[in-house]
Structures are given as C-alpha cells and as structure tokens.
Design an enzyme around this catalytic site. Sequence first.
Site, PDB file in Angstrom:
ATOM      1  N   ASP A   1      -9.558  -6.578   2.049  1.00 62.08           N
ATOM      2  CA  ASP A   1      -8.233  -7.046   1.639  1.00 62.08           C
ATOM      3  C   ASP A   1      -7.983  -8.494   2.061  1.00 62.08           C
ATOM      4  OD1 ASP A   1      -7.507  -4.688   0.466  1.00 62.08           O
ATOM      5  OD2 ASP A   1      -6.580  -3.859   2.263  1.00 62.08           O
TER       6      ASP A   1
ATOM      7  N   ASP B   1      -5.041  -3.563   4.680  1.00 61.30           N
ATOM      8  CA  ASP B   1      -5.550  -3.099   5.972  1.00 61.30           C
ATOM      9  C   ASP B   1      -7.062  -3.250   6.125  1.00 61.30           C
ATOM     10  OD1 ASP B   1      -6.191  -1.130   4.181  1.00 61.30           O
ATOM     11  OD2 ASP B   1      -4.775   0.337   4.969  1.00 61.30           O
TER      12      ASP B   1
ATOM     13  N   ASP C   1       0.867  -1.188   0.000  1.00 59.49           N
ATOM     14  CA  ASP C   1       0.000   0.000   0.000  1.00 59.49           C
ATOM     15  C   ASP C   1       0.892   1.222   0.000  1.00 59.49           C
ATOM     16  OD1 ASP C   1      -2.226  -1.474   0.249  1.00 59.49           O
ATOM     17  OD2 ASP C   1      -2.545  -1.120   2.372  1.00 59.49           O
TER      18      ASP C   1
HETATM   19  P1  ATP Z   1      -3.509   3.143  -0.067  1.00 58.72           P
HETATM   20  O1  ATP Z   1      -4.312   2.036  -0.679  1.00 58.72           O
HETATM   21  O2  ATP Z   1      -2.174   3.259  -0.627  1.00 58.72           O
HETATM   22  O3  ATP Z   1      -3.527   3.166   1.408  1.00 58.72           O
HETATM   23  P2  ATP Z   1      -5.379   5.243  -0.131  1.00 58.72           P
HETATM   24  O4  ATP Z   1      -5.394   5.426   1.323  1.00 58.72           O
HETATM   25  O5  ATP Z   1      -5.328   6.475  -0.966  1.00 58.72           O
HETATM   26  O6  ATP Z   1      -4.185   4.432  -0.644  1.00 58.72           O
HETATM   27  P3  ATP Z   1      -8.103   4.517  -0.057  1.00 58.72           P
HETATM   28  O7  ATP Z   1      -8.157   4.628   1.403  1.00 58.72           O
HETATM   29  O8  ATP Z   1      -8.784   3.403  -0.754  1.00 58.72           O
HETATM   30  O9  ATP Z   1      -6.638   4.408  -0.555  1.00 58.72           O
HETATM   31  O10 ATP Z   1      -8.597   5.888  -0.651  1.00 58.72           O
HETATM   32  C1  ATP Z   1      -8.862   6.045  -1.999  1.00 58.72           C
HETATM   33  C2  ATP Z   1      -9.258   7.463  -2.284  1.00 58.72           C
HETATM   34  O11 ATP Z   1     -10.468   7.770  -1.607  1.00 58.72           O
HETATM   35  C3  ATP Z   1      -8.250   8.480  -1.785  1.00 58.72           C
HETATM   36  O12 ATP Z   1      -7.270   8.739  -2.742  1.00 58.72           O
HETATM   37  C4  ATP Z   1      -9.126   9.691  -1.552  1.00 58.72           C
HETATM   38  O13 ATP Z   1      -9.320  10.395  -2.752  1.00 58.72           O
HETATM   39  C5  ATP Z   1     -10.439   9.094  -1.121  1.00 58.72           C
HETATM   40  N1  ATP Z   1     -10.550   9.066   0.342  1.00 58.72           N
HETATM   41  C6  ATP Z   1      -9.775   8.400   1.206  1.00 58.72           C
HETATM   42  N2  ATP Z   1     -10.187   8.591   2.472  1.00 58.72           N
HETATM   43  C7  ATP Z   1     -11.259   9.380   2.414  1.00 58.72           C
HETATM   44  C8  ATP Z   1     -12.157   9.938   3.380  1.00 58.72           C
HETATM   45  N3  ATP Z   1     -12.035   9.686   4.669  1.00 58.72           N
HETATM   46  N4  ATP Z   1     -13.139  10.713   2.944  1.00 58.72           N
HETATM   47  C9  ATP Z   1     -13.297  10.946   1.645  1.00 58.72           C
HETATM   48  N5  ATP Z   1     -12.512  10.477   0.692  1.00 58.72           N
HETATM   49  C10 ATP Z   1     -11.497   9.706   1.042  1.00 58.72           C
END
Ligand code: ATP
Length: 908
Positions: free
Chosen positions: A649, A645, A342
Amino acid sequence: MPSSESSPSGCEKASAGRGAWHAMEVSEARADLSATGPLTAQAVSGRLEKYGHNRLPEAKRRGPLARLGNQLKNFLIYVLITAAVITALLGHWVDTTVILAVVIIQTLVGFIQEGKAEQALSAIRHMLAPRAVVVREKGQQKIDAAELVPGDTVILEPGDRVPADIRLERCHNLKIEEAVLTGESEPVDKTTRVQSAEAVLGDQLNMAFSGTMVATGTGRGVVVRTGVETEIGRISGLLQDTATLKTPLLEQIDRFARYLSLIIIVAGLVIFGGGLALSGLPLRELFMAVVGLTVAAIPEGLPAILTITLAIGVRRMATRHAVVRRMPVIETLGAVSVICSDKTGTLTRNEMMVTAAIVAGKRLDVEGQGYEPDGDIREGKYVTPGSPLLDELARAAALCNDAHLEHHEGTIRVAGDPMEGALKVFARKAGFDPETDGRQWPRTDEVPFDAEYRFMATLNHDHHRHGVIYVKGAPERVLDMCTSMVADSGDTSSLDREAWTIAISELASEGLRVLALARRPAEASQNILAVEDVEDGLELLGLVGLLDPPRQEAIQAILDCHQAGIRVKMITGDHAMTASAIGQRLGLKNTVRVITGTELGQLDEDELKQVAGEVDIFARTSPEHKLRLVEALQGLHGVVAMTGDGVNDAPALKRADVGIAMGVKGSEAAREAASVVLLDDNFASIAAAVREGRTVYNNLKKAIAFMLPINGGESISLVTALLLGLSLPISALQILWVNLVGSVILAMTLAFEPAEPGVMKQPPRPRNESLLAGFVVWRVAFVSLLFLIGIFAAWYWAMSRFGDEAVARTLAVNTLVAMEVFYLFAVRYLDTASITLRGVLGTPIVLLAVGAVILLQLLFTYLPLFHQTFGTAPLTPGALAFAASAGVVVLVVLELETWLRRRWRRKI
Ligand code: ATP
C-alpha cells in the site's frame, strides 16, 4: 523449553563477538546466546539490565541556549534591535528600554511556545515507536521493539522493519531490502544456510539486519545484537530526527512577514523624506514617528502564534488517535474531499465470528458469542450430530491458521488475525481442539497468505507421516483450484461449481465474509510446499461465513463526512456482495454499483475517472488499484485521503494527499509511507482528524485576520497623521505596548479556539485556497479602516473635550485596545454570529485574557510609572466609556458584515 537464566556467559558474545553469527548453525548461535527456547520474563529483564534497551541514542536536542539564540535570529527582531540602537544614539533612553523590553518579551514568548511545540512532537514520536513480534514463554506477542534482548525469537512479515540484528532460522520467500545498510536497492533473497566466515555484510544471507525492511515473504530468527551493537547502530549511532513544525504555509507566512518588513522599512524611509518636506515636524520627532511606524506595521508576533496553533492542532489530533507524521499534512487534512478507506477493522470492528458454514450442499448455522468456545452448530432447527466432513472442515480451519487464542483475566483474546481466531473457535465448536488435537498434526511447511493470490496453504503430517495439504482463501479463488468436493461421508465426489457459486453469493449477500476451505493428500516424503502444489486438484471441503459487524461510530462518522461535503469510498479486498451489504449498513452513498479489481483493470484513464467519481465500493482490489484510484480521484480535483496497512500500500499512501496508515494492524512500511497514523485503526478517527484539520486551518486564518488589522490600523493612522502634518494620535512606544498586549495575550487565545459548531457542515475548501487571499485580505483591510476611524475619533473627541495631547493619546490607545478585544470576539466565529452566549462565555481562556488586558490597560492609564514611561495620562470614566463603545460599534459592524456576507453567499 523456555530459557530462564539471567546472565549467560555465552551471551557476552551478543555484544562482543561481532561478525561470527552468520558462520554458525542456528543451534550453535542459540546455544551461545543461552536461548534454546523462548525467553522467560526473568531472563528478559536480566538481559535488558545487562544490554540496555534496543534503541539508538537520539540525536541531541538543541539546548535551551541554542533555542533562545534561534529566537533572536529573526528578521523582525533585528528591526527592533536596530530601532533600539538608534533611539539610544539619539538619547531616547526610555524608548530604548521599552523596545528592548519588547524584544525580550517576544523572544521569551517565542522560546516558550517553541518548547511547547517540541514537547508535542516528541510525545508523538513516542507514540510511533517501532514494534516487533516476538515469541516468548507466554507465546507470540507484539511488543515495543526497544524491549527486545539478545536471544529473543522474532517473527518477520512483509512490511516489517527488522527490529534488531537477527540470525534467521526459518525463511519463506523472505526478501529484505537492505539499501540503508549496503546501498543495494534490489531486495536480497534470504536463507537459513550457514555462510562463509569471510562474507561481507551484503553476503550474510542468513542474517536480517536492524533497520532494513522486509519486502516479501516471512521469516523467523533469533536476535543476536541489539541497540548500538547492531550494524546500523555502528554506522549511524544516532536516531535521525527529522520532524519539524515547518509547513509550506508557515514558510509562506515567514516569507510574507519578511517581505512586509522590507516594504515597511522602505516605505518608512520614503515617508521620512515626504514628512520632512510636508509635515514641518522637527527632525528628531519625525524620526521617532517613522521608527514608531515601522514598529507598528511589523507583525512581530505572527510567526510564533502560527507555530503554536499548528502544534496545538497536532496535539489535539493525537488525543483523537490520529498521529501526524509529516507536518504539512495538517493543512491538507482540512481540505480533504474524498476519503478512501479499507473495510476490515477500519469501517468494521474486526471482531469476527463464524456464523454460517456450507458443506456438501447443506447450510449450517453456528451459534455463540465472540470468541467464547461454547455454541451449537445447527442444521435448521436441529443441532448437527457432526460428520466426517464437518470434522475435516474443522481440522482444516484449525491447522491452516496462524492465530492463537489466549486466555486473559477471564476473557479470550486473539493473538494474530482475528479472522483466523474466529476459525479456531469454530473448529472447537465443531469438536476439534486446536491445542490438543492440533499437536497430532505438526506443520511441515506453508505458503503464507498473500493479498495478491488471496489464499494460504499448509502442509501437515501426523506422527505416522500421513500428509495433507490444507488451503483456505477467497472462495472464488479456491473454487478455481478445486476439481472435486468432499461429501458428508468423507469420500470425494464431483464438484457442482454453479451450486457453490450460488452458495458463495448467498453468504456474501448477508454481509458475511466468505472463506472456502479445501484439502489435498500429500506424500509422506513431501517437505516443501510451493504455490504450484495447490493450484490444481484440490478437494473442496466447504464454505464458512464470518460476521464482522460495522463499527457504530463509523456509521456516524460517515454521516458527518457526507454533511461536510466529503465523499467516503470503501476499498476492500473482500467479495463484492459482502462489501455491498456492509456498505449499505454503513450508509455509503452509492451501494448499488460495486466495481471489482478485475473490472478496474480493464478501464482506460477516462473511464476510470468517471467510475472513481461515481462508485463508492471497490471490491477484490489489490494495492495497485488503490494507486490508480488515488490518481484518478486527484485527476477529478479531489483532495484524497487513503488508508492502507500492507507493504504494497506504500505507493498509494505516498501518492495520496493524506496517506493514513493503520497503527494496530498496519506494517511498518505503511506507517513510514503515511503522513498520519491511526492509533486505533478506526474510521471515526479519520473524520475527527479532518475536523481538527479544518479547525487548525480556521484558527490560522483567525490569527492572521486578527493580527494584521492591528498593524494595519496603527500604521495607516500614523501615515495619515504624518502626511497631513497632524500630531501623532499614538506614540511609537504606545504602539509597542498595544502590539504586545494584542499579540502576546489576545491573539494567543486563538490557538486554543475549539472547532466552530458548523465546521463539518461546510464543503471542503479548495485545494489551492491561499490564506492570504479573499476573505482574509478583505477583513484585514476593512478592520484596519475601522481601527483607523476609531483611533482618530478618539483623538479628536478627547482633544475637543480635554485639549490635552497626553489624554487624547491615552484614549486613542485604550480605544484601539477595546476595539481589539471586541474584534477578538468577532474573529472567533468567521461565519456565524458572534453575539451569542457561547460566543461570550465559550472559551474560558478568552475571558482570562480579556481580564488580563483590562488590568494592564488600567495600569497603563492610571499608574504614575506608566505615565512617565509611555507619556500617558489618567482618563475620566466618560472617556473609558467612549473607548468601550468604540469596541461595541466594531463588533456590531462586523456582525452585520458577517450576516450580509452569508446572505450574499447564499444567493450566489
Ligand atoms: P480490507 O482491504 O478492507 O482490509 P480484506 O481484509 O478483506 O479487506 P485482504 O486482507 O486483502 O482484504 O483479503 C482479501 C481476501 O483474502 C479476503 O476477503 C479473504 O477471502 C482472503 N483472506 C484474507 N485473509 C486470509 C487468510 N489469513 N487466509 C486465507 N485467506 C484470507
């Protein structure tokens, strides 16, 4: 108002009144529990004292006697005991005593080692204790689930294991999988409504039961029962403890040792027959020789040493923040050839800060440090005077947000998602105080964030019932849901999608994580917010860009992985351009081509395989893509480590060769599906675990390569002597002595051997490489031969010089032990030179062991008691020098062999 009493009368119900909670209103339940508000620290400690910790008693560990008995249940030990009985029947009391002494020493060593291994495991179990998110007087916090008490308020999120029996008071799409309790495999829809008093467990829809798993949605409720009082506590009463140190490799070695013993016994019988016919030795002497042979050939100490090597490896990994949940993975870790990681929090620091915003076509730069609230918002060179639009953006950022900023000893910490924490700081910089101003706009309902649809929405009403819906999420997703935008003045105007798309790319290509914020007015009467309410007709407020710098240690760890022939791939939910910019800073190999989840979905199996091999950055992916990628990479013969996480997954984590869950931000579901849990969520810890995995594997290889030739050399010498009708160069008892010295003292040091310097400079070993093949087999055969030559050389040299069999045998034993000692130095470095300063002085424990062996050999050679027991005789200094030189010769020959092997390998 916090509840602060310490011994509530109503709380009796928490332990006594089973079954009534689902038939009560939440307010009634809370009143009964004297928990109308969050509990104070004082109330918690009073209740902890009264109800005890929220855990189930652990299954009783095996007592020391049972463990000791277990050591005796070993085939190799049976052989020794049989030998003891037979020698006793023959009246060879000295032999019987020595054999029994060996049995006792081996058993004790095994017993102590197993104890240590168990200690290592139970320490790890403690590290993986389940946690719970609780709301107490000081706000929301993550605590050890064992600290929960009746009356606590608990938040449930997807992937959480429910930590206690809970009466639900808020549910959002909450579905809980209750198979452990009811056997029902479909997740159950939960509600907060009062249920009939007669409802059976599976129908108590307003309860969440300890040990069940949140499949989707979120919830909140009050703890009504803890520990053994919970439903699961009543059923099982005990914590299942399944961790053992058995790995496929250990089982393979156990089997190998057993077969070997059988073969040796049969061979012993054949040789007995052959000896009777050929050697002309008297029956008794021949029999004792065959007993000696059997004992010589059996590697009694091997299984114990391998177990302790694995246990030490597990402990070392834990100190590097990688906790092993399933033992077989230690072997696999060393063979990993691809790591899929990730991004957020693992490769990056997850300490976010809003550094840019785009509103109504204007770029604003946000200044400041971390979560400190001070910092200007500038437009070019000038501090912005603010505008109705900026105010609205700030309000959206603060209200559509679940994080809390906590002041702690002069620093500010975020409780919740760091990205949301950064948005609160941004709101404050723009003039909206989330604490005071936020209270004017209480939240009526919400659509929680879900990685699948990538946004979150809230419905808020002020005290005059003016309603507004705020949405924040992945910018291209939110842009799709908007039909207009808000201008500087606060009025709405038409939306220029193209301009916004360019703005998104501009921020993303700087490596910033981009979020879009939007709003929509809501009716005063609207109380419920559903996904459909926000799918269309939103007014775009603007974009924010968040900086999440790469971890410095991850950059180094990626470099180390590349040198070790391990490919690192980043799989992120973030925007392709952000991912690519961060990937470049991290030093990933292929940062030119980025594949998104949508593109992945369109590939067929073969195309996917090709892409999975070539591409290093996968953006906007969902959990299903992770599973497909693992399978594709495995199809390319990769040994795949995959991080995760979220609850979704879990399938990919299970499928990967090494599933790695995040200990800090990971859900319980991911932790349970994984074979390794990272305590610090840090990529560098994965690289460290792989390094430890390789080291453990090498140490196992070294232990085998060290121990088997000792048995091999001894037994071939005896067989040769017996079949050629020669006198035995080493007696049966002396062989037992050598084995003890060799396995208990010398081989033990190999378990502590640190990583070789080049361990991360070689390509990963092939997935199916067998420990008992190739190099190890060659080494065992070659060194056995060297030992054979040494033993006979010593025997003949001493016989020709001194003409005394006792002296000649004593020298043969000393020569064999000296060769073992020097061989220990050679075996510690399988692929590099051993005659180096580091080789000689590197590990203090080796020097200690060598000192102990020299002392024991001096006693063996010069102590009269040993002369009587083992039939030894004192040696002249010249003879001792002979033994030592034999050792030196072995070392030099092996050094030469290593050198030749390396040259030969380089050529092919
Ligand atoms: P990784 O998989 O590397 O941890 P990530 O944290 O960006 O990446 P996700 O948590 O799936 O992956 O988030 C995907 C997208 O969703 C983010 O890039 C963001 O644009 C949006 N996002 C993440 N968290 C929030 C939130 N709490 N509220 C609104 N949008 C969110």
